[in-house]
Design an enzyme around this catalytic site. Structure first.
Site, short mmCIF file in Angstrom:
data_model
loop_
_atom_site.label_atom_id
_atom_site.label_comp_id
_atom_site.label_asym_id
_atom_site.label_seq_id
_atom_site.Cartn_x
_atom_site.Cartn_y
_atom_site.Cartn_z
N ALA A 262 0.80 -1.04 -0.21
CA ALA A 262 -0.06 -0.08 -0.12
C ALA A 262 0.80 1.32 0.01
CB ALA A 262 -1.10 -0.05 1.11
N ILE B 194 25.31 19.66 -19.30
CA ILE B 194 26.73 20.89 -19.63
C ILE B 194 27.89 20.26 -18.83
CG2 ILE B 194 26.87 23.16 -18.25
CD1 ILE B 194 23.91 23.60 -18.63
N HIS B 195 28.04 19.72 -17.76
CA HIS B 195 29.11 18.96 -17.18
C HIS B 195 29.82 17.88 -17.99
CE1 HIS B 195 27.87 21.31 -13.55
NE2 HIS B 195 29.20 20.93 -13.13
N GLU C 170 5.81 12.18 -0.97
CA GLU C 170 4.83 12.81 -0.55
C GLU C 170 3.72 12.83 -1.54
OE1 GLU C 170 7.12 14.23 1.94
OE2 GLU C 170 5.05 14.79 3.03
N THR D 40 3.01 10.69 -5.26
CA THR D 40 3.32 10.70 -6.73
C THR D 40 3.12 11.90 -7.28
OG1 THR D 40 1.92 9.21 -7.73
CG2 THR D 40 3.74 8.14 -6.68
#
Ligand SMILES: Cc1cc2nc3c(=O)[nH]c(=O)nc-3n(C[C@H](O)[C@H](O)[C@H](O)COP(=O)(O)OP(=O)(O)OC[C@H]3O[C@@H](n4cnc5c(N)ncnc54)[C@H](O)[C@@H]3O)c2cc1C
Length: 385
Positions: free
Chosen positions: A131, A342-343, A369, A371
């Protein structure tokens, strides 16, 4: 950084303190405790000394009684540095709120000062192996017997349940069946020393690695009848009320993480030279940075909107919180993805750059919290669908 007109002078001061603490104390250690997956109790203790554990609680219970707007301004600063610390802290703050809202005066007097001082860290146990989103289908039962609740079942994923300062949890259990066949769900306080209660193994995770998430077991666990928190049969709505604050907090944490992605990417793009100039000079990289900055502002604005609605006691708060959580969590996933790109190869490294950690930490913001599908369903229902 939030420069919102509604942040009070006291909030601004706390925000500055949080910013310095986040950047000077938490950030340099974050990769270390993420790698070792060791719960950073020493940092939570420092935050307790700074008076942070009771920021939203009234002063009479040892808190500071600040507004939700001030709180999200502070929380975003902490999340910029590390998600384990920020999320551990926000869970504690939101459960403290459940005690304040639904507890008897005796329960409040006994428990809340321990929470606001940081003497104990609190947990909330709803989710079970079978659940998650559908909390109505939980199997854990609590049956009245000789002035006690006798509890049987197990919980999964429970945050803050096994830290050195943890003291049990607020448990969601089936306490009966209604005439229409629906379960009666109630919230019950289970202290750590309750007979028959066992804290299980820490769950290993992709991100938020240092956070304390546990399986919990209840075998004929007995707690006094007076440990019922709030009205019998109203447990789910108690939890949902608390989760509104949790969703606003997820908005703030997601925004903080997204801002960290942007800040690190900007710094890297200005330094990294390819084909004779910094990659920040290339339009393809600039487009990414501009989109990140814009989405972050929108995520922050939605979060502040929800925080303001909560402070005003507005009936729109729940929807505002759902929208903030939905948009901000998606934004942090997108920003972590762009930051990685970007890295280049350095985005994949676990040493020297924080991007791989941010990338791994971002995704679960869309799950915890409630979905994002659950948020969309609630928003659509509110629209009249
Ligand atoms: C690190 C971590 C910490 C957590 N801490 C806590 C805690 O402290 N206390 C606690 O009680 N819980 C905690 N949780 C549990 C969390 O709240 C649940 O993971 C979340 O509610 C989703 O439940 P689930 O994982 O069982 O997914 P499920 O409910 O099984 O959902 C799986 C997928 O199906 C989708 N889905 C389900 N039903 C529908 C539907 N009707 N329509 C459309 N899509 C649907 C979901 O959106 C999701 O994409 C934690 C989880 C994590 C990962």
């Amino acid at each position: 950084v939030i420069h919102d007109v509604d942040v009070t002078p006291k909030g601004r001061e706390l925000q500055q303190t949080a910013r310095e603490f986040a950047r000077e104390v938490i950030a340099p250690q974050a990769q270390g405790f993420w790698d070792s997956a060791e719960f950073p109790q020493h940092i939570m203790d420092q935050m307790a000394e700074m008076g942070f554990m009771g920021l939203l609680a009234p002063e009479e219970y040892g808190g500071s009684g600040i507004s939700t707007v001030d709180y999200v301004a502070v929380l975003e600063e902490i999340a910029w540095a590390d998600m384990t610390v920020a999320l551990t802290w926000q869970v504690h703050i939101l459960i403290t709120g459940n005690y304040l809202k639904f507890g008897t005066e005796e329960q409040r007097q006994y428990w809340v000062p321990k929470m606001t001082s940081g003497e104990i860290l609190v947990a909330l146990g709803g989710t079970e192996p079978d659940a998650g989103s559908d909390l109505k289908s939980i199997k854990t039962t609590a049956v009245r017997e000789d002035g006690h609740w006798v509890i049987n079942g197990r919980k999964m994923f429970i945050t803050n349940a096994g830290t050195p300062r943890s003291d049990g949890l607020v448990l969601l259990a089936r306490t009966g069946t209604r005439k229409n066949g629906d379960p009666d769900l109630s919230t019950i306080i289970v202290p750590k020393d309750a007979p028959g209660f066992r804290v299980g193994e820490k769950i290993r995770t992709l991100g938020w690695r240092a956070m304390d998430n546990r399986y919990l077991y209840f075998e004929d666990c007995r707690v006094p009848e007076e440990n019922l928190l709030g009205v019998e049969g109203k447990g789910l709505s108690n939890i949902m009320t608390g989760l509104d604050l949790g969703r606003i907090a997820f908005g703030a944490c997601s925004t903080g993480l997204a801002q960290a992605c942007l800040d690190h990417s900007l710094e890297y793009a200005r330094e990294r030279v390819q084909f004779g100039q910094p990659i920040s000079k290339y339009q393809a990289v600039q487009m990414k940075l501009a989109d990140m900055a814009t989405k972050i502002d929108a995520a922050r604005a939605l979060t502040l909107n929800a925080a303001r609605a909560r402070d005003a006691g507005s009936p729109e708060m729940s929807m505002a919180a759902a929208k903030a959580k939905l948009f901000a969590s998606r934004t942090c996933v997108e920003c972590s993805d762009e930051a990685f790109q970007i890295h280049g190869g350095r985005g994949f490294l676990l040493d020297g750059y924080p991007i791989a950690r941010l990338y791994a930490d971002a995704k679960t913001m869309e799950v915890g919290e409630g979905t994002n599908e659950m948020q969309r369903m609630a928003i659509a229902k509110h629209l009249g669908c």
